[in-house]
Design an enzyme around this catalytic site. Structure first.
Site, mmCIF file in Angstrom:
data_model
loop_
_atom_site.group_PDB
_atom_site.id
_atom_site.type_symbol
_atom_site.label_atom_id
_atom_site.label_comp_id
_atom_site.label_asym_id
_atom_site.label_seq_id
_atom_site.Cartn_x
_atom_site.Cartn_y
_atom_site.Cartn_z
ATOM 1 N N SER A 146 -2.907 -1.614 3.399
ATOM 2 C CA SER A 146 -4.143 -2.176 2.716
ATOM 3 C C SER A 146 -4.972 -2.719 3.669
ATOM 4 O O SER A 146 -5.123 -2.069 5.002
ATOM 5 C CB SER A 146 -3.727 -3.681 3.352
ATOM 6 O OG SER A 146 -5.331 -5.056 2.630
ATOM 7 N N TYR A 159 -0.822 -11.389 8.009
ATOM 8 C CA TYR A 159 -0.819 -10.127 7.526
ATOM 9 C C TYR A 159 -1.791 -9.010 8.135
ATOM 10 O O TYR A 159 -0.893 -8.060 8.106
ATOM 11 C CB TYR A 159 -1.802 -10.823 6.538
ATOM 12 C CG TYR A 159 -1.650 -9.700 4.861
ATOM 13 C CD1 TYR A 159 -0.473 -9.628 3.967
ATOM 14 C CD2 TYR A 159 -2.839 -9.116 4.411
ATOM 15 C CE1 TYR A 159 -0.332 -8.549 3.045
ATOM 16 C CE2 TYR A 159 -3.183 -7.836 3.052
ATOM 17 C CZ TYR A 159 -1.800 -8.526 2.686
ATOM 18 O OH TYR A 159 -1.925 -7.273 2.274
#
Length: 255
Positions: A146, A159
């Site tokens: 990501s 995250y």
């Protein structure tokens, strides 16, 4: 075998979003896919992306936190097609929405178990099958990381940590595979129009995911098919050149 067609690929997180788009991209190339998700594949209704009825797909309901279940998915590929040429670890969740010191241990544990150990488990069962297969030099492992693996995102510290770990473990795996022919790389998407982006918007209290478009130099959200095209290339024999690296398929992400 032609390196561009007829390969056998395992994809986790295959029921929706980037994972589902990756399955479609691989099928379009003539590949065969074991599509793994904790949700069953369906016919495309109810917000899911249907490919359950395609002759080149075997659906497998499995949680990436369960290494034995993932090993069973690899066995499906070997039993049906006699080989495994590539694996895509796309399964992930997002959690957070608060500063680090207010983020719950439960959120951190969930992200670590799914987003990091899920990738680890996928590699741990898929790579040995590639090494033992008829063409290890064509083996490819692709982790979906990501933009959060390269930037610090507001109220998403856990995250961030998980996706940074995905990048690190992929680079470590590539180093472990030196001399085998099997390669490993990561693909880092930016803001992509998926259910996960909807969930991220909810964490931020946003009513419209289009607000994320301003974080990308393209000034629009990515379509899952655009990211899937990059992943499909990384799964190919020609994708060897990106070994040990991260492909930033993020539309010029700039938070």
């Amino acid at each position: 075998m032609d390196g561009r067609v007829g390969r056998v690929v395992l994809v986790t997180g295959a029921a929706r979003g980037i994972g589902a788009a990756t399955v479609r991209a691989l099928l379009a190339r003539g590949d065969r896919v074991v599509a793994v998700d904790e949700l069953p594949l369906d016919d495309g209704h109810d917000g899911h992306d249907g490919h359950a009825d395609h002759a080149g797909v075997i659906g497998c309901v499995a949680d990436v936190r369960d290494r034995a279940a993932l090993a069973g998915a690899v066995d499906l590929a070997l039993d049906r097609w006699g080989r495994l040429d590539a694996a895509v670890a796309a399964a992930a969740v997002v959690a957070g929405g608060r500063p680090l010191w207010e983020t719950s241990e439960a959120d951190l544990d969930l992200l670590w178990d799914v987003d990091v150990k899920g990738v680890w488990n996928t590699a741990a069962v898929a790579v040995p099958a590639m090494l033992a297969g008829p063409d290890p030099s064509g083996g490819r492992f692709v982790a979906v990381a990501s933009a959060a693996g390269h930037h610090g995102l507001h109220h998403l510290a856990a995250y961030n940590a998980a996706k940074h770990a995905v990048v690190g473990l992929t680079k470590g795996l590539a180093a472990d595979l030196v001399g085998t022919g099997v390669t490993a790389c990561a693909v880092s998407p930016g803001s992509t129009r998926t259910p996960m982006l909807d969930a991220t918007a909810a964490l931020y209290g946003l009513s419209d995911v289009e607000e994320f478009a301003g974080n990308q130099l393209l000034r629009r959200l990515l379509d899952p098919a655009e990211v899937a095209a990059v992943i499909a290339f990384c799964c190919s024999v020609e994708g060897a050149a990106v070994n040990g690296s991260v492909v930033h398929a993020d539309g010029g992400f700039a938070p």
